[in-house]
Design an enzyme around this catalytic site. Sequence first.
Site, PDB file in Angstrom:
ATOM      1  N   SER A 149       0.828  -1.202   0.000  1.00  0.00           N
ATOM      2  CA  SER A 149       0.000   0.000   0.000  1.00  0.00           C
ATOM      3  C   SER A 149       0.864   1.254   0.000  1.00  0.00           C
ATOM      4  CB  SER A 149      -0.963  -0.031   1.197  1.00  0.00           C
ATOM      5  OG  SER A 149      -1.901   1.019   1.125  1.00  0.00           O
ATOM      6  N   ASP A 302      -2.637   6.091  -3.909  1.00  0.00           N
ATOM      7  CA  ASP A 302      -1.444   5.437  -3.364  1.00  0.00           C
ATOM      8  C   ASP A 302      -0.978   4.330  -4.312  1.00  0.00           C
ATOM      9  OD1 ASP A 302      -3.409   3.542  -2.897  1.00  0.00           O
ATOM     10  OD2 ASP A 302      -2.750   3.079  -0.871  1.00  0.00           O
ATOM     11  N   ASP A 306      -5.808   1.849  -3.719  1.00  0.00           N
ATOM     12  CA  ASP A 306      -7.005   1.701  -2.898  1.00  0.00           C
ATOM     13  C   ASP A 306      -7.323   3.001  -2.142  1.00  0.00           C
ATOM     14  OD1 ASP A 306      -4.949   1.502  -1.024  1.00  0.00           O
ATOM     15  OD2 ASP A 306      -5.643  -0.391  -0.165  1.00  0.00           O
TER      16      ASP A 306
END
Length: 576
Positions: A149, A302, A306
């Site tokens: 992430s 990002d 998400d």
Amino acid sequence: MEIKQTILDKVNEWLSPNFDSVTQTAIREMMRSNPKELEESFYKNLEFGTGGMRGVMGVGTNRINKYTLGKNTQGLSNYLKKVFPGEALRVAIAYDCRHNSDTLAKVVADVFSANGIQVFLFSELRTTPELSFTVKHLNCHAGIVLTASHNPPEYNGYKVYWQDGGQLVPPQDGEIIELIEALNYDEIKFEANDNLIQYIGEEVDAAFHQSTIENASFKTTPAVAKENLKIVYTSLHGTSIKSIPTVLAQAGYTQVHIVKEQAEPNGDFPTVKSPNPEEPEALTMAMELAEATQADIVIGTDPDSDRLGVAVRNTEGKMILLNGNQTMIIMTAFLLEQWKRADKITGTEFVGSTIVSTPMMLELASAYGIECKVGLTGFKWIAKMIKDFPNQKFIGGGEESFGFMVGDAVRDKDAVGASLLVCEIAALAKASGSSLYQELLNLYVDFGCYKEHLISLTKKGIDGLAEINQMMIDLRENPVDEIDGQRVVCIDDYENSTSTNRITNEVEPIHIPKSNVLIYYLEDGSKICARPSGTEPKIKFYFSVNTTLDKVENFKAVEAELDQKIKNIIAAMHLN
């Protein structure tokens, strides 16, 4: 420094013939020159947190590497065979822009195929929401995405999805972890069956993009409004470049200015300190381009697409970054209004949120006569709501950490769909003489003015973990009676599953899964939450305060009042 025997036992296992020479050489070098790093690499096994498993890449049980991910995949393979006996098993795999993501994805694919499982592996990097969509689209039993992430460049990660396209939740996660922990490294099957690995790409992309447009665009916006909206978009060197420009173009948006310096996927994230749209600094280049192009809105995502950061012009024409609670409120209110106008609200619908997100979501849902279900931090819990309540229709949901999900085609936070939705709202607002920011202020007048703030304290390594644990112990064992002159009227302890009324001393059970979270409620409606991160070496404190706003013109004064209230609470808790 003296290394504990338990760590040496693990090290010696990794120096056995089951591990390749590159791994063994790296371990011996650490033993010679960096025993502290050796300890950090082996003192525990990587664990699944709120967003799967994340960690620093390197050798050792506490690192992301072919052996830790191979062990995960072997354990998951064993579990799939146990749960679906006799079925022809299918899994989908995607990966992001991070270093080694492509090679680690191939390792994962190899292990699945070596266990006789059909693998659908994306030929290039793709977004996390597309992986979630693909699991259902290709009728897979599970899915994996290799991503960390928004974590720093040295991190990578491993997120597991189930048949519904949502991440693993209890009891499955615990059952799989038990199988993984019981495995020996020599039980991992690394020899691929290439006949069972199928590469996928453009056909799945087309289906995902079409689904996104169907879910997140609305005929209420005329074409001319879309053409007049000026958008600046940055992928922050991540995967969304594979989807968002295409989706916006297919939906009719013609004025999309891409930050070219950040459009190339790059695991070093060379133009930003952190590839996290929650942090204003990450969108500096996008904001500069917005001024140069006189854009109405800035969108940044990002690395795995998400999380969505949104900046808009305020009433004075200045470009400002909205927080995750604000974008969630704007999108939820818009969806609810669209459903109401279409006469689709029957009272059986719901929206989803989390315990650390703004309470304003509850006010919105109540006003439209539907339920707002609130779960633990992490979108896997919102996805679980959809699965657990099949007789209720999910409209949308979000959480404070810049995540939103429109409908149920994707079962994780989805910056692709959310980007299109927020552009729809902005285009419609501009066409009617308003703006996205003006719409937010109108909501504050209608439902109460809420302000949220987050403090993250980073505590790395063994000592940092101990410090975080002690902070939570102190908050539990020595609860305060008042904060900033306001009585603490209730304490929710999600680890003990109890809600304690501090006025009457009555204790009621909390009926959601246990988690190491504490929430203090004050008599003026303020809310303070303490939660160790499940994916980073941090402890997070979330603050929410609110008051009434009689008219838009008074917002600046009311906002200053709420900002000061948050500052006073932080000072009273000695967190500044």
